[in-house]
Design a protein around this motif. Structure first.
Motif, PDB file in Angstrom:
ATOM      1  N   UNK A 120       0.829  -1.210   0.000  1.00 22.41           N
ATOM      2  CA  UNK A 120       0.000   0.000   0.000  1.00 22.41           C
ATOM      3  C   UNK A 120       0.861   1.257   0.000  1.00 22.41           C
ATOM      4  N   UNK A 121       1.942   1.219   0.752  1.00 25.41           N
ATOM      5  CA  UNK A 121       2.860   2.364   0.844  1.00 25.41           C
ATOM      6  C   UNK A 121       4.245   1.911   0.416  1.00 25.41           C
ATOM      7  N   UNK A 122       4.669   2.359  -0.755  1.00 23.30           N
ATOM      8  CA  UNK A 122       5.987   2.021  -1.274  1.00 23.30           C
ATOM      9  C   UNK A 122       6.985   3.123  -0.941  1.00 23.30           C
ATOM     10  N   UNK A 123       8.240   2.734  -0.800  1.00 22.58           N
ATOM     11  CA  UNK A 123       9.256   3.720  -0.452  1.00 22.58           C
ATOM     12  C   UNK A 123       9.325   4.847  -1.476  1.00 22.58           C
ATOM     13  N   UNK A 124       9.172   4.481  -2.746  1.00 23.48           N
ATOM     14  CA  UNK A 124       9.281   5.516  -3.776  1.00 23.48           C
ATOM     15  C   UNK A 124       8.127   6.511  -3.726  1.00 23.48           C
ATOM     16  N   UNK A 125       7.102   6.197  -2.966  1.00 22.03           N
ATOM     17  CA  UNK A 125       5.972   7.116  -2.826  1.00 22.03           C
ATOM     18  C   UNK A 125       6.055   7.962  -1.563  1.00 22.03           C
ATOM     19  N   UNK A 126       7.235   7.995  -0.952  1.00 22.95           N
ATOM     20  CA  UNK A 126       7.507   8.877   0.182  1.00 22.95           C
ATOM     21  C   UNK A 126       8.561   9.885  -0.257  1.00 22.95           C
ATOM     22  N   UNK A 127       8.228  11.143  -0.188  1.00 20.99           N
ATOM     23  CA  UNK A 127       9.150  12.204  -0.571  1.00 20.99           C
ATOM     24  C   UNK A 127       9.395  13.108   0.637  1.00 20.99           C
ATOM     25  N   UNK A 128      10.647  13.238   1.033  1.00 25.12           N
ATOM     26  CA  UNK A 128      11.008  14.001   2.226  1.00 25.12           C
ATOM     27  C   UNK A 128      11.712  15.299   1.853  1.00 25.12           C
ATOM     28  N   UNK A 129      11.618  16.278   2.777  1.00 26.28           N
ATOM     29  CA  UNK A 129      12.374  17.520   2.643  1.00 26.28           C
ATOM     30  C   UNK A 129      11.972  18.377   1.465  1.00 26.28           C
ATOM     31  N   UNK A 130      10.683  18.403   1.140  1.00 22.16           N
ATOM     32  CA  UNK A 130      10.220  19.186  -0.009  1.00 22.16           C
ATOM     33  C   UNK A 130      10.073  20.662   0.353  1.00 22.16           C
ATOM     34  N   UNK A 131      10.279  21.506  -0.633  1.00 16.76           N
ATOM     35  CA  UNK A 131      10.049  22.936  -0.435  1.00 16.76           C
ATOM     36  C   UNK A 131       8.546  23.209  -0.395  1.00 16.76           C
ATOM     37  N   UNK A 132       8.156  24.179   0.419  1.00 19.66           N
ATOM     38  CA  UNK A 132       6.742  24.510   0.557  1.00 19.66           C
ATOM     39  C   UNK A 132       6.158  24.980  -0.774  1.00 19.66           C
ATOM     40  N   UNK A 133       4.921  24.561  -1.032  1.00 20.80           N
ATOM     41  CA  UNK A 133       4.208  24.957  -2.248  1.00 20.80           C
ATOM     42  C   UNK A 133       2.784  25.330  -1.866  1.00 20.80           C
ATOM     43  N   UNK A 134       2.004  25.747  -2.831  1.00 19.32           N
ATOM     44  CA  UNK A 134       0.592  26.006  -2.594  1.00 19.32           C
ATOM     45  C   UNK A 134      -0.146  24.701  -2.316  1.00 19.32           C
ATOM     46  N   UNK A 135      -1.267  24.801  -1.618  1.00 19.90           N
ATOM     47  CA  UNK A 135      -2.026  23.608  -1.232  1.00 19.90           C
ATOM     48  C   UNK A 135      -2.373  22.729  -2.424  1.00 19.90           C
ATOM     49  N   UNK A 136      -2.938  23.316  -3.474  1.00 22.98           N
ATOM     50  CA  UNK A 136      -3.352  22.519  -4.629  1.00 22.98           C
ATOM     51  C   UNK A 136      -2.173  21.850  -5.309  1.00 22.98           C
ATOM     52  N   UNK A 137      -1.035  22.534  -5.320  1.00 20.12           N
ATOM     53  CA  UNK A 137       0.150  21.951  -5.927  1.00 20.12           C
ATOM     54  C   UNK A 137       0.625  20.746  -5.120  1.00 20.12           C
TER      55      UNK A 137
END
Length: 637
Positions: free
Chosen positions: A500-517
């Motif tokens: 259900x949860x794959x490692x490649x579907x976890x993204x860490x340390x992302x820069x803040x973006x707009x909610x919809x983005x």
């Protein structure tokens, strides 16, 4: 017991008022800024832009309050009827009709709700829209006429009573006690009527004889309001804390006192603070024998100083400071007590907004069904899709139920799938009316936050106190095949969670973006992994427009609902970590978790999440860590 019941009623009343006013704080601030800058005595006078001031306070603000009040009672339809009804009191009075809006808004919502109940189930197919539109139009029109004829004159009479009351205090030498009338009346937006209709003429007469008058200072003293706002800034939590500094500037330097009125309406006991501050300020002004030469308009500290005659500055400053201090001390004690008791604003101050109706977290309408512990063997959490916030709420309550030794099943469902044998149904307050239609036989509990709410502890305490008997054996015998499948899916192995949860579907340390983005980014991961079709992302965005998927504790769980389930190929989850947060309607979400659930396979992952974020240290690490293995392990074990 009677005292406690009375206090609860007062608190509930205050929270309901807050529910009408606080969502519109932005409009109050906009009006305050326009007033402070562009009226003739403002910072940069502009005749054209100053023309916005009158219509905004006469029409816009009361109508917004009325719409919010009607919506609280009967949804969007109630809001529309409440606004239409309020036009009657606006036209029928020559003062800003905030009191009328607070009466007619909820009354309009209640009326159309009752009318809809009369027609429920009696409309022939194909005529629903016709009946709904005409019933709303007729009810709204009649209420507007009623408001014009009755409510407007009643408020006018209230204003006259206040004028007579102030005169009575003055004639008996009890001027400080005039605050008992003045301060509550101000909070009900009668400040201009009192100042210009009552105190102004008295002040002009006295100033003509002595060169100054204290009457110009009774209503305009910025001290009581400043004390309230300072107390909220220092001791409150959430959006109300964050908005207080801006309100202080507008109130004290801009002279727009209306900006602090909603903060008092949110907690009516704060009337004690403004009355105490007002009375002590008047006493100090009298002690120094000070006064002003004319009305300070607006009631800014700069306008005060401009209207102060020579030799009176010490008294003016002393009166303002004393009023501020007394108001602050009283308000601080009341606000700290509320925060400590969890009455309001009970969540992390850095990322929360005021829960103006916290009392509804375990709210039942008068006369509503209430089941006893002996009758309860199933509690249902319901949301639009039955796979996000309700799943996490069910997980938290389930743990508390088990810890208390109660033999009660806790499940989560979509609203349209609430089982007939549910004794208690828990929903977000915006969905409770729908849940009641689906399960009228059940007791319904409305909450605002599936993670941070006292409702769970209160419910468990109630059921424990009532002595719930064990029904595990009989409950197990009566389980349907669907429930057994749910139980089985909730205990799937780690390998299932890893699908259900794959490692490649976890993204860490992302820069803040707009909610919809952020939602699109999380949805694209689901698409790339084959969990959903591309159209599911649009359904996630549509769901967010209807109601935020922020669930508290820095977590948002965007997902599609209804027909969007057809776009799901298999159950999957993606997780995005934004260390600096993403704004979700005033809340900061540090973890954005996109959900696509076919069955209940994803519930174990969400259950892990609800447990993890209860621990502050773990929650903080999840928000900031760059260790993918640690992050993945926490969610899949």
């Amino acid at each position: 017991m009677q005292k406690s019941s009375f206090q609860n009623k007062v608190q509930s009343f205050g929270r309901f008022l807050s529910g009408m006013v606080m969502p519109n704080i932005g409009a109050f601030i906009a009006w305050g800024l326009i007033t402070a800058f562009f009226i003739p005595t403002g910072w940069i006078p502009n005749e054209g832009l100053a023309g916005l001031v009158g219509p905004m306070i006469t029409y816009l603000l009361p109508l917004l309050i009325a719409f919010s009040g009607g919506r609280l009672v009967a949804g969007i339809r109630g809001g529309v009827i409440g606004a239409v009804a309020t036009m009657g009191v606006i036209v029928g009075s020559d003062i800003p009709m905030f009191i009328g809006a607070m009466v007619m808004g909820p009354f309009g919502g209640w009326t159309i709700k009752k009318v809809d109940q009369i027609f429920e189930g009696k409309i022939k197919s194909g005529f629903e829209m016709l009946v709904n539109n005409f019933s709303a139009g007729i009810v709204g029109g009649l209420l507007a006429i009623l408001a014009y004829q009755i409510i407007g004159p009643v408020v006018g009479g209230l204003n006259e009573a206040l004028r007579l009351g102030v005169n009575a205090f003055v004639s008996r030498g009890l001027l400080p006690l005039a605050s008992i009338f003045i301060e509550p009346a101000k909070i009900l937006f009668l400040n201009n009527a009192i100042n210009h209709g009552v105190l102004g003429p008295l002040g002009i007469q006295e100033a003509a004889e002595t060169g100054k008058s204290i009457f110009f200072m009774l209503e305009t003293n910025p001290g009581p309001g400043l004390g309230i706002l300072l107390a909220y800034w220092i001791f409150a939590k959430g959006m109300v804390k964050q908005s207080a500094p801006g309100a202080i500037i507008i109130h004290f330097f801009g002279g727009i006192h209306e900006i602090y009125f909603p903060y008092v309406l949110m907690k009516p006991s704060l009337l004690l603070a403004v009355i105490g501050g007002g009375a002590s300020g008047i006493f100090t002004f009298r002690l120094f024998n000070t006064g002003l030469v004319a009305t300070p308009s607006p009631g800014s500290i700069f306008a005060y100083l401009a209207m102060t005659p020579r030799g009176n500055y010490l008294g003016v400053f002393a009166g303002i400071l004393v009023a501020t201090a007394v108001s602050f001390l009283i308000a601080s004690a009341l606000i700290k007590r509320s925060v400590a008791r969890g009455d309001t604003m009970e969540f992390e101050s850095a990322q929360s907004k005021v829960r103006e109706q916290k009392g509804k977290d375990l709210h039942m309408e008068k006369g509503a069904k209430k089941v006893t512990a002996s009758e309860v063997n199933k509690i249902v959490f319901a949301c639009d899709a039955g796979m996000g916030s309700s799943a996490m709420g069910a997980g938290k309550l389930r743990k508390k139920i088990e810890a208390a030794g109660l033999d009660i099943e806790v499940v989560n469902k979509a609203i349209n799938e609430i089982p007939e044998d549910a004794q208690i149904v828990i929903t977000h307050q915006n969905l409770t009316s729908r849940a009641k239609e689906k399960a009228p036989q059940a007791e319904h509990i409305s909450i605002q936050d599936f993670l941070q709410t006292p409702a769970y502890d209160q419910l468990v305490e109630r059921l424990t106190r009532e002595g719930a008997d064990s029904k595990k054996e009989s409950k197990n015998e009566s389980k349907t095949l669907e429930e057994k499948e749910t139980e089985s899916s909730s205990s799937k192995s780690v390998s299932s969670n890893q699908e259900i949860l794959k490692k490649e579907n976890i993204k860490l340390g992302l820069d803040s973006v707009e909610r919809n983005e952020a939602i699109k980014m999380a949805g694209e991961l689901l698409v790339e992994s084959g969990y959903v079709d591309q159209d599911y992302i649009e359904a996630m965005l549509d769901r967010e427009q209807e109601m935020t998927t922020y669930i508290g504790q820095g977590v948002a769980i965007p997902h599609g609902v209804g027909s969007a389930k057809k776009k799901i190929n298999k159950t999957g989850i993606s997780i995005l970590q934004f260390p600096d947060g993403v704004d979700f309607e005033g809340e900061k979400a540090y973890l954005v978790i996109a959900i696509a659930g076919v069955g209940n396979e994803h519930l174990k992952v969400l259950a892990n999440l609800s447990e993890l974020i209860e621990e502050n240290s773990t929650a903080e690490k999840l928000r900031t860590t760059d260790d993918l293995d640690y992050f993945y392990e926490k969610f899949t074990l």
